[in-house]
Design a protein around this motif. Structure first.
Motif: not given
Length: 584
Positions: A440-463
């Protein structure tokens, strides 16, 4: 570790299995931040008996997931292992559960041992405790003066401090003050505020009881009945809400007329809605804060829509199915519910869907949730439970499928959105990350931003990549830029093209041209790179508008990049020319 968490995870797992509590704690944190709560709990538990940090991580996770008793036990265990954060958080949880005196002693001890969090919490707890004797004195003064307004003013903001009550207790003190204020003022307003506080603290039955008592104590006022009617409506108890709102209207509460009209409109009982809107307009006349004429216009719009969905043939089928359903035919009840829903009769449809849901039918439970949310605007926290059976089933199917069914993905994502509206953090992350894993695109974008906020760039990029492929063009720029910076030029190209092609006036994404140029340069496709970098130079003035301050001074320079590519192209051309001359 966070820069290459994916590579670190197998090494951490091996170390945790060998007994490293640091590795177990690190894995717990990583999995928690990625919304994989079962895995996080498993890793925390491998070290929680021996390590205060793991015990703390496990306790905070359990608290987040709604298991305060489990959290309290692990805070105790962590404190016994010498973890100061466990002592402090355990004390705060104890305070929230009513053990104020012991909690204060524990916080004082933790503060004496150097925990700033405990010291600050202790200060807030003591400041909050001082509120109540001060308010009691104001009430006593109001009683001596015979001043009703002063009595009401003494408690007027207590219901808005629900977070402090949730953290530091004193609910019984507040209840007593509200009761005293009502007695002195001879008014039900403080009792309604008491109920509002109790409902915000999820003590619905106590809140409802307080409002019922207020309605009996002040029968001339419709205020308490009105508020209780609104609470019932927010919980999806429509019949009870209507009964209470009618009682409030009978007692002169004009707002109840409006809310009765809205409730009937949502139930598609249009003649009644029109009557209530008209009655509201007649009672309020020039002083109306709401436009009853607009309400009547909406009734007309609904009538026009009904003309195409209610037929005589359907009415005959409804009658036949009703008889069969009332005789115990489960299939007839579900078919009846669907037909009633299609005919815009949500109230009767709910009855039959609920009956099927109570027998374990996940699809019927989902239909109940959809009606409560879409048609009746019930508060999200009272809708969630109806969605969960279908969401769990959809997640199980989707995660096992190569191509998840879009309907399953939508149900999983909606479960996340409902948790978000109810401000339930853990459920929001759990379900939106599940939806992201299903594409799901919208959910993935929200989660990617959260992962970026948490300091997890790989998960953020993937999402971000998932989000871009799922229709969120902006995410293509975020993912593509990240990939270019780490040298994954070919992976970045399609995502940056999504960003460029999906741009619009609100999100022009002109910056994608620059990163696409760099992606192509990294693939040694210099002619194409030069073309995109020239485009980047053309739009750079627009790109600069999105930056300021230090960010602007450190912004990339497409002209420099273009010059380097053009030099390389010229050098290649000269080499090619020299080679041709040599061959001759």
């Amino acid at each position: 570790m966070r820069d290459d968490l994916d590579a670190a995870l197998p090494r951490l797992a091996a170390a945790a299995a060998a007994g490293s509590t640091f590795a177990a704690r690190s894995l717990g944190i990583a999995m928690r931040d990625r919304g994989r709560y079962d895995e996080a709990e498993r890793w925390y538990r491998t070290g929680a008996e021996r390590d205060g940090g793991c015990a703390f991580g496990l306790a905070t996770l359990l608290e987040r997931l709604g298991d305060p008793a489990g959290a309290a036990g692990w805070y105790e265990k962590g404190a016994a292992l010498g973890d100061l954060a466990c002592r402090t958080n355990g004390a705060l949880l104890l305070a929230a559960r009513g053990g104020l005196e012991e909690a204060e002693e524990r916080l004082e001890s933790a503060a004496d041992d150097g925990d700033d969090v405990a010291d600050q919490a202790l200060g807030r707890m003591r400041a909050f405790a001082r509120v109540f004797p001060v308010r009691a004195e104001r009430l006593a003064e109001a009683g001596r003066d015979g001043d009703p307004r002063k009595a009401v003013d003494a408690v007027d903001d207590l219901m808005d401090r629900d977070e402090e009550f949730r953290a530091y207790g004193h609910v019984a003190d507040a209840v007593r003050l509200f009761d005293e204020a009502a007695e002195i003022a001879g008014d039900d307003e403080p009792l309604v505020w008491k109920a509002a506080l109790l409902s915000r603290l999820d003590r619905w039955e106590e809140a409802a009881g307080a409002l019922e008592a207020a309605a009996e104590r002040f029968p001339e006022s419709g205020y308490a009945s009105y508020q209780l009617g609104l609470m019932a409506r927010e919980r999806g108890e429509c019949e009870r809400a209507e009964r209470l709102l009618r009682r409030a209207a009978d007692r002169g509460e004009a707002r109840a007329l409006w809310d009765l009209a809205v409730l009937c409109l949502r139930m598609w009982r249009l003649d009644e809605a029109a009557r209530w809107y008209t009655a509201y307009g007649e009672q309020t006349r020039e002083d109306s804060p709401r436009d009853h004429e607009a309400g009547l216009e909406r009734v007309g719009e609904y009538r026009a829509e009904l003309a195409g969905v209610r037929t005589d043939r359907d009415a005959e089928r409804v009658a036949a199915l009703t008889g069969a359903a009332e005789a115990g035919d489960t299939a007839a009840g579900i078919e009846l519910a669907g037909l009633l829903r299609a005919r815009r009769e949500p109230g009767p449809a709910l009855r039959w869907y609920r009956a099927a849901a109570e027998r374990g039918d996940a699809a019927a439970s989902l239909a109940v949730g959809e009606i409560l949310d879409d048609d009746l605007a019930v508060r999200a926290e009272h809708v969630i439970r109806w969605f969960l059976p279908a969401a769990e089933a959809a997640w199980a199917r989707g995660s096992a499928a190569t191509e998840p069914d879009p309907d399953d993905v939508a149900v999983v994502e909606r479960a996340g959105l409902l948790h978000a509206r109810a401000e339930l953090t853990a459920g929001t992350e759990l379900w939106l990350r599940r939806a992201a894993r299903l594409g799901h695109g919208g959910a993935a974008f929200w989660c990617a931003n959260k992962s970026h906020e948490y300091g997890d760039p790989q998960e953020a990029e993937r999402l971000w990549a998932v989000a871009a492929r799922g229709g969120v063009a902006w995410a293509g720029w975020r993912a593509g830029k990240s990939m270019v910076l780490r040298g994954a030029f070919a992976e970045a190209e399609p995502l940056l093209r999504i960003a460029w092609e999906g741009r619009d006036e609100e999100d022009p994404l002109h910056e994608a041209a620059y990163w696409l140029g760099r992606s192509l340069r990294g693939q040694e496709r210099l002619d194409e790179a030069a073309e995109w970098l020239r485009r980047a130079v053309e739009v750079h003035s627009v790109v600069r508008l999105g930056y300021g301050g230090f960010m602007l001074t450190s912004l990339f320079d497409p002209e420099k990049e273009l010059a380097e590519v053009e030099d390389a192209l010229e050098h290649h051309a000269l080499e090619h020319h020299a080679l041709e001359q040599g061959e001759r």
